[in-house]
Design a protein around this motif. Structure first.
Motif, PDB file in Angstrom:
ATOM      1  N   ASN A 246       2.183   6.235   1.266  1.00 59.17           N
ATOM      2  CA  ASN A 246       2.107   7.024   0.043  1.00 59.17           C
ATOM      3  C   ASN A 246       1.964   6.160  -1.193  1.00 59.17           C
ATOM      4  N   GLN A 247       2.632   4.991  -1.209  1.00 60.50           N
ATOM      5  CA  GLN A 247       2.552   4.129  -2.382  1.00 60.50           C
ATOM      6  C   GLN A 247       1.155   3.544  -2.545  1.00 60.50           C
ATOM      7  N   LEU A 248       0.491   3.217  -1.445  1.00 59.37           N
ATOM      8  CA  LEU A 248      -0.864   2.697  -1.542  1.00 59.37           C
ATOM      9  C   LEU A 248      -1.811   3.768  -2.079  1.00 59.37           C
ATOM     10  N   ALA A 249      -1.704   4.979  -1.554  1.00 64.03           N
ATOM     11  CA  ALA A 249      -2.572   6.060  -2.038  1.00 64.03           C
ATOM     12  C   ALA A 249      -2.300   6.354  -3.510  1.00 64.03           C
ATOM     13  N   ALA A 251      -1.185   4.236  -5.742  1.00 62.83           N
ATOM     14  CA  ALA A 251      -1.698   3.117  -6.540  1.00 62.83           C
ATOM     15  C   ALA A 251      -3.194   3.263  -6.789  1.00 62.83           C
ATOM     16  N   VAL A 252      -3.956   3.599  -5.750  1.00 68.93           N
ATOM     17  CA  VAL A 252      -5.401   3.772  -5.918  1.00 68.93           C
ATOM     18  C   VAL A 252      -5.676   4.956  -6.827  1.00 68.93           C
ATOM     19  N   ASP A 253      -4.900   6.028  -6.674  1.00 69.30           N
ATOM     20  CA  ASP A 253      -5.077   7.215  -7.511  1.00 69.30           C
ATOM     21  C   ASP A 253      -4.938   6.870  -8.989  1.00 69.30           C
ATOM     22  N   VAL A 254      -3.856   6.188  -9.354  1.00 66.22           N
ATOM     23  CA  VAL A 254      -3.641   5.911 -10.768  1.00 66.22           C
ATOM     24  C   VAL A 254      -4.605   4.843 -11.281  1.00 66.22           C
ATOM     25  N   THR A 389       7.209  11.301  -1.988  1.00 67.93           N
ATOM     26  CA  THR A 389       6.063  12.108  -2.410  1.00 67.93           C
ATOM     27  C   THR A 389       4.811  11.239  -2.364  1.00 67.93           C
ATOM     28  N   GLY A 390       3.760  11.652  -3.049  1.00 65.76           N
ATOM     29  CA  GLY A 390       2.513  10.899  -3.062  1.00 65.76           C
ATOM     30  C   GLY A 390       1.330  11.823  -2.951  1.00 65.76           C
ATOM     31  N   PRO A 391       0.130  11.280  -3.044  1.00 58.87           N
ATOM     32  CA  PRO A 391      -1.068  12.115  -2.970  1.00 58.87           C
ATOM     33  C   PRO A 391      -1.275  12.700  -1.581  1.00 58.87           C
ATOM     34  N   ALA A 392      -1.698  13.963  -1.547  1.00 58.10           N
ATOM     35  CA  ALA A 392      -2.135  14.570  -0.286  1.00 58.10           C
ATOM     36  C   ALA A 392      -3.570  14.173   0.005  1.00 58.10           C
TER      37      ALA A 392
END
Length: 401
Positions: A246-249, A251-254, A389-392
């Motif tokens: 979740n943290q990797l996703a 990071a890329v999102d932001v 949490t994190g991006p779906a």
């Protein structure tokens, strides 16, 4: 006097449409007071208070990892939760921690560097000719489990087994545990059987993997039992999988919103570890750490009675303007900043923090080094801001460097 007598700001962010809105709501409450009334109990919001509470011996992990709040106070799942490394406190926790620390050395992480690079490169390179991907499914989700399998000493072809077990057992930290309990216990039992086989094999031929190191681990003649070995292996799998994914996703999102930071990372991959620290401060996927008071305490003038559930809101601490200059600005070159609190602190500081940092840093360096002009192909969607949490989904497009 109880905390309920004091007029505390109300705080609700689990229904926020995205992490940015959750941070805005936390900031509004933090401007009013250092302690707020959250959805599940009191929440500590400032860096000073969170930093102190996570190190306070009068604060313990809630018995059963919060299962009691869902009406679960006995049974197989309860027994597993209260005897896990996360669920223990005091001397029992200290004993296991001392033994495990002997196995979780920098040498163990360094041994994995080539594996980590190979796994992330193998995930990214097939995406380059297409120029687009969905970060969660194509990169973040399949990334950490082969690393954990290698750490434990399992064959790479068994990574899919570990991935399935991790998905199921991690439901222990959700809010539908009663419904998910049969699935959690079934997968946990299969993982136990697998670990038993590994331990039996290693006892006759020790290697340099983590299972072998746990078997070797000794502290003044004290050694781990087979039950403790099983429990620790399951804990390592859970702790090293979902948060990293979740943290990797995230990071890329932001970073899609900060193309200058993405390009800076591509030009200076040596910034990758600093970038991870900043990204986990600015855009964490774990917003808080559960604690229970063992005696009456007081924080920021708010008295809190013994036996009170408290959430140390590390996301709030990480953006406290009293500690960080321009806390709502992402800056991967940020220097001399106070340590972010996302990995926790005190006796329960995350054992796998160094491994997680290394995995995230390598993934971001490889991706930024191969992909330029990073942009979303569609809006990212986020899971509820509760637990991990994190991006779906994070659909992106990019040009090849």
């Amino acid at each position: 006097m109880s905390a309920a007598v004091i007029d505390l700001p109300a705080l609700s962010y689990e229904d926020a449409p995205d992490a940015h809105e959750a941070h805005r709501r936390i900031a509004r409450a933090r401007r009013t007071a250092a302690v707020a009334q959250g959805a599940h109990g009191l929440e500590l919001l400032t860096y000073e208070v969170v930093h102190a509470a996570l190190r306070d011996p009068r604060m313990c992990v809630p018995r059963g990892l919060g299962l009691e709040a869902q009406g679960i106070t006995s049974g197989q799942l309860w027994d597993r939760a209260v005897t896990s490394l996360l669920g223990l406190d005091g001397e029992d926790h200290g004993r296991l921690r001392r033994l495990v620390c002997k196995a979780f050395t920098p040498r163990s992480v360094k041994r994995l560097e080539r594996t980590i690079t190979g796994i992330i490169t193998g995930l990214v390179e097939p995406l380059l000719p297409v120029g687009r991907c969905e970060v969660v499914e194509d990169v973040a989700r399949p990334y950490p489990v082969p690393v954990i399998a290698e750490l434990l000493g399992a064959p790479s072809e068994d990574s899919k087994l570990f991935s399935g077990w991790a998905d199921d057992v991690f439901k222990l930290f959700g809010w539908n545990v009663a419904e998910d309990e049969p699935l959690i216990l079934a997968s946990w039992g299969e993982l136990d059987d697998y670990i038993d086989g590994m331990v039996a094999d290693r006892r006759t031929s020790l290697s340099d993997d983590l299972i072998s190191e746990l078997i070797r681990a000794e502290d003044d003649g004290d050694r781990l039992t087979i039950e403790e070995l099983r429990m620790l292996a399951a804990g390592i799998l859970m702790a090293g999988t979902d948060t990293t994914r979740n943290q990797l996703a995230a990071a890329v999102d932001v970073l899609c919103d900060h193309p200058d930071q993405w390009e800076l990372l591509a030009e200076h991959p040596e910034l990758a570890m600093n970038a991870v620290e900043e990204l986990m401060r600015f855009y964490p996927v774990v917003f808080g750490t559960m604690r229970m008071t063992t005696e009456d305490v007081e924080y920021a003038g708010v008295p809190i009675a013994a036996g009170t559930f408290v959430l140390c809101n590390t996301a709030g601490a990480n953006r406290d303007p009293a500690v960080y200059d321009e806390p709502d600005t992402l800056d991967i070159t940020r220097r001399a900043a106070a340590p972010m609190q996302t990995f926790g602190a005190g006796p329960h500081y995350c054992l796998g923090a160094n491994l997680a940092r290394r995995e995230l840093a390598e993934a971001l360096a490889v991706m930024a080094g191969q992909m330029r002009n990073l942009r979303r192909a569609a809006p990212a969607t986020w899971k509820p801001v509760v637990g991990v949490t994190g991006p779906a989904s994070v659909p992106i497009e990019f040009d090849v460097r």
